[in-house]
Motif scaffolding. Structure first.
Motif, mmCIF file in Angstrom:
data_model
loop_
_atom_site.group_PDB
_atom_site.id
_atom_site.type_symbol
_atom_site.label_atom_id
_atom_site.label_comp_id
_atom_site.label_asym_id
_atom_site.label_seq_id
_atom_site.Cartn_x
_atom_site.Cartn_y
_atom_site.Cartn_z
ATOM 1 N N TYR A 1 82.331 14.300 -27.509
ATOM 2 C CA TYR A 1 83.482 13.406 -27.634
ATOM 3 C C TYR A 1 84.648 13.968 -26.841
ATOM 4 N N SER A 2 85.270 13.107 -26.069
ATOM 5 C CA SER A 2 86.464 13.462 -25.321
ATOM 6 C C SER A 2 87.414 12.277 -25.389
ATOM 7 N N SER A 3 88.696 12.547 -25.575
ATOM 8 C CA SER A 3 89.655 11.442 -25.612
ATOM 9 C C SER A 3 90.894 11.777 -24.796
ATOM 10 N N ILE A 4 91.519 10.721 -24.318
ATOM 11 C CA ILE A 4 92.786 10.820 -23.600
ATOM 12 C C ILE A 4 93.747 9.860 -24.295
ATOM 13 N N MET A 5 94.930 10.377 -24.574
ATOM 14 C CA MET A 5 95.961 9.569 -25.232
ATOM 15 C C MET A 5 97.184 9.586 -24.329
ATOM 16 N N THR A 6 97.718 8.399 -24.031
ATOM 17 C CA THR A 6 98.922 8.311 -23.214
ATOM 18 C C THR A 6 99.975 7.487 -23.942
ATOM 19 N N VAL A 7 101.228 7.788 -23.627
ATOM 20 C CA VAL A 7 102.380 7.160 -24.270
ATOM 21 C C VAL A 7 103.274 6.608 -23.163
ATOM 22 N N ILE B 1 100.709 12.718 -21.568
ATOM 23 C CA ILE B 1 99.251 12.616 -21.646
ATOM 24 C C ILE B 1 98.714 13.779 -22.486
ATOM 25 N N LEU B 2 97.847 13.450 -23.438
ATOM 26 C CA LEU B 2 97.169 14.445 -24.266
ATOM 27 C C LEU B 2 95.667 14.209 -24.136
ATOM 28 N N GLY B 3 94.941 15.266 -23.825
ATOM 29 C CA GLY B 3 93.490 15.162 -23.741
ATOM 30 C C GLY B 3 92.850 16.197 -24.642
ATOM 31 N N ILE B 4 91.864 15.771 -25.435
ATOM 32 C CA ILE B 4 91.142 16.710 -26.303
ATOM 33 C C ILE B 4 89.642 16.496 -26.143
ATOM 34 N N ARG B 5 88.898 17.532 -26.484
ATOM 35 C CA ARG B 5 87.440 17.472 -26.495
ATOM 36 C C ARG B 5 86.962 18.090 -27.800
ATOM 37 N N ILE B 6 86.043 17.414 -28.464
ATOM 38 C CA ILE B 6 85.446 17.980 -29.677
ATOM 39 C C ILE B 6 84.333 18.926 -29.240
ATOM 40 N N VAL B 7 84.415 20.165 -29.719
ATOM 41 C CA VAL B 7 83.439 21.180 -29.309
ATOM 42 C C VAL B 7 82.557 21.658 -30.462
ATOM 43 N N GLY B 8 82.775 21.114 -31.660
ATOM 44 C CA GLY B 8 81.951 21.494 -32.802
ATOM 45 C C GLY B 8 82.373 20.770 -34.056
ATOM 46 N N GLY B 9 81.642 21.029 -35.129
ATOM 47 C CA GLY B 9 81.951 20.394 -36.413
ATOM 48 C C GLY B 9 80.708 19.799 -37.028
ATOM 49 N N ASP B 10 80.832 19.396 -38.277
ATOM 50 C CA ASP B 10 79.689 18.845 -39.007
ATOM 51 C C ASP B 10 79.720 17.317 -39.017
ATOM 52 N N HIS B 11 79.759 16.733 -37.843
ATOM 53 C CA HIS B 11 79.815 15.282 -37.685
ATOM 54 C C HIS B 11 78.900 14.874 -36.539
ATOM 55 N N ARG B 12 78.863 13.573 -36.288
ATOM 56 C CA ARG B 12 77.950 13.055 -35.266
ATOM 57 C C ARG B 12 78.656 12.713 -33.951
ATOM 58 N N LEU B 13 79.905 13.109 -33.801
ATOM 59 C CA LEU B 13 80.642 12.817 -32.573
ATOM 60 C C LEU B 13 80.386 13.923 -31.543
ATOM 61 N N LYS B 14 79.252 13.854 -30.894
ATOM 62 C CA LYS B 14 78.861 14.864 -29.907
ATOM 63 C C LYS B 14 79.382 14.465 -28.531
#
Length: 185
Positions: free
Chosen positions: A116-122, A101-114
């Motif tokens: 944003y959190s994702s979970i990826m499982t294999v 399981i991999l989980g990430i959260r976008i915490v900044g950047g010059d885009h519109r994905l405010k």
């Protein structure tokens, strides 16, 4: 809908177990599925590399990690032209090598994905009688002003589909070439 979008009994169980997002009224959430004709250890060796998303994500040109590669570490990602962004700052929220399981959260950047959190499982899956992998990526994100939930989900799912197709292509090419051992951690 193609096979990679189908949600069967096993997929539904994986979603219930690992992909719990709690969207509020101005957010959308969804999941994308991808069958990969390569074994789990090989696919996971690519997915788990928080420091090297460009190994399979075609829109990433560069990635620099701040700190060690543990939970809470942050990466600065440069995005290739063609997308409505040039940078993204992302934090590692979850990395489980046993459950894949991999989980990430976008915490900044010059885009519109405010927010944003994702979970990826294999997950292991027999595909055409051979060991394969089912990859599931789910997300939650704010719906930007001027967009609908459907438009936002469509855009994010298109990006994820592109990334997962590339992950499958890279993994399957490595499997055919006999690179079935995981890449170094």
């Amino acid at each position: 809908m193609n096979d990679d979008d189908a949600c069967g009994v096993m997929e539904a169980q994986y979603i219930r177990r690992h992909h719990r997002h709690h969207p509020n009224h101005n957010q959308c959430t969804s999941a994308v599925f991808k069958n990969v004709r390569a074994p789990v250890p090989l696919v996971w060796s690519l997915v788990r590399r928080f420091d090297q998303p460009q190994k399979y994500k075609p829109f990433v040109s560069r990635c620099v990690v701040k700190g060690d590669l543990g939970i809470g570490s942050v990466r600065e990602v440069n995005v290739k032209s063609g997308l409505p962004a040039t940078t993204s700052t992302e934090r590692l929220e979850l990395l489980d090598d046993e459950e894949h399981i991999l989980g990430i959260r976008i915490v900044g950047g010059d885009h519109r994905l405010k927010n944003y959190s994702s979970i990826m499982t294999v997950h292991p899956k027999v595909i055409d009688g051979r060991p394969g992998t089912l990859v599931i990526e789910s997300f939650v994100v704010d719906v930007p002003n001027g967009n609908t939930k459907d438009e936002t989900c469509y855009f994010v799912k298109a990006l994820i589909r592109c990334n997962l197709k590339s992950l499958a292509d890279v993994s399957e090419r490595m499997a055919v070439q006999g690179q079935t051992e995981p890449l170094e951690k």
